[in-house]
Design an enzyme around this catalytic site. Sequence first.
Site, short mmCIF file in Angstrom:
data_model
loop_
_atom_site.label_atom_id
_atom_site.label_comp_id
_atom_site.label_asym_id
_atom_site.label_seq_id
_atom_site.Cartn_x
_atom_site.Cartn_y
_atom_site.Cartn_z
N ASP A 103 -0.32 4.62 0.95
CA ASP A 103 -0.69 5.81 2.68
C ASP A 103 -0.20 5.09 3.49
O ASP A 103 -1.30 4.48 3.74
CB ASP A 103 -2.02 6.33 2.37
CG ASP A 103 -1.97 7.31 0.40
OD1 ASP A 103 -1.12 8.21 0.61
OD2 ASP A 103 -2.86 7.12 0.30
N ASP A 150 -2.62 -0.78 5.67
CA ASP A 150 -3.12 -0.33 6.67
C ASP A 150 -4.02 -0.31 7.50
O ASP A 150 -4.37 0.39 7.70
CB ASP A 150 -2.17 1.24 7.14
CG ASP A 150 -2.44 2.01 6.40
OD1 ASP A 150 -3.41 3.15 6.67
OD2 ASP A 150 -2.39 1.65 5.45
N ASP A 195 0.87 -0.94 0.26
CA ASP A 195 0.19 0.55 -0.36
C ASP A 195 0.54 1.26 0.14
O ASP A 195 1.81 1.28 0.42
CB ASP A 195 -1.01 -0.05 1.10
CG ASP A 195 -1.68 1.32 1.46
OD1 ASP A 195 -2.17 1.35 0.19
OD2 ASP A 195 -2.36 1.62 2.13
#
Length: 470
Positions: free
Chosen positions: A24, A221, A22
């Site tokens: 961000d 996240d 991922d």
Amino acid sequence: MEESMDAKLKYKAKKIKMVFFDIDDTLRVKDTGYMPESIQRVFKALKAKGILVGIASGRARYGVPQEVQDLHADYCVKLNGAYVKDDAKTIIFQAPIPADVVVAYKKWADDMGIFYGMAGRHEAVLSARNDMISNAIDNVYAQLEVCPDYNEYHDVYQMWTFEDKGDGLQLPAELAEHLRLVRWHDNSSDVVLKGTSKALGVSKVVDHLGLKPENILVFGDELNDLELFDYAGISIAMGVSHPLLQEKADFITKKVEEDGILYALEELGLIDKELQFPQLDLENHTGPKVTIKTNHGDMTLVLFPDHAPKTVANFLGLAKEGYYDGIIFHRIIPEFMIQGGDPTGTGMGGQSIYGESFEDEFSDELYNLRGALSMANAGPNTNGSQFFIVQNSKIPYAKKELERGGWPTPIAAAYAENGGTPHLDRRHTVFGQLVDETSFQVLDLIAGVETGAQDKPKEDVIIETIEVFD
């Protein structure tokens, strides 16, 4: 806090052939734009081992920060799985939202007083602009234009809500047949095609390459990683990540700012650790120092709290309270070691500052080289107050033999040149090192005293005190 990694997970890592990240709050911190320097090393090291790397993000290509583009991932799964390309920009998969569904969503949003956005292949747009929208979207897509009729001229792959309704916001039944909401901000949710997810996009890459889910490792996240965590062979949540995602994770690593990705991949054995050996670079080590004052002279040592924090704290605590004052070195074996720290002088006593024995703290960067300060024990995780200093000056192994046995080249060279007790590595916690020639002379002097039964000196070798220099 990150957890420890078990052997079963490390074994599963042997099947990994591709890693997806991922963006961000995984590769970089969304709010500040900070990306650790270690990320470049991660991508280079994985590629050097023949492991493919991919991006799996809710962002579109035009929203990917330049520093992430410069990593040159082999594949990019974008817009939560709705659009997939390889590094040569060949389209692997795409799933635009049907035009009539976009129209129906816009009508519902207008009726509800909800602002929205739309993401196409080459740009994204907003239905309006205000502070709430800017606060949500500008860290991801800066300076988006207002164009509420964008869908009349372009395919739409993803949409957004902009509102203050939170998790209570629900799509009506007729829209929920086609779309789903994935909350990513207090004031915004991704609106994605039902059945579309990062997992779908990654699965298209897996099928394209002839791989299996067990060959895939993923880092994430947030909630838009949930399906991907279910799909992949190994899933790793960042140190700061959504609690629901952590529940699904095989491992929770450190934060972005703490090089969490590098740490996890090193622990899995997918990236070789860049080891530092403080015993071989004492001039540049800044740890606490102690001087063991004996009736045969003084020995100064530097300690390694970063590598063995509990052991160093125990030794310093005992030294500062005078615990070692007057204690003898009760066991001395020339060309091996000198052992002390037992107030009974028998090798059977002693107590830690913790009131009970404590666990070993082994490090890949510390070894039982000549002059090493190590904990004596009666077996695994039985450390107390007793310690020894390695005195051996020669070993029966050549450097190449030690290298073949798994010792790092610099350590193998140090053993071959200066001596030590490599057979004690990972059996006794190393936590300090003699620092100067005078200290080694005193060590050798003590090792040469006459001993009797059970290697006990015939004349006491006494620790008068241990001075601490924090």
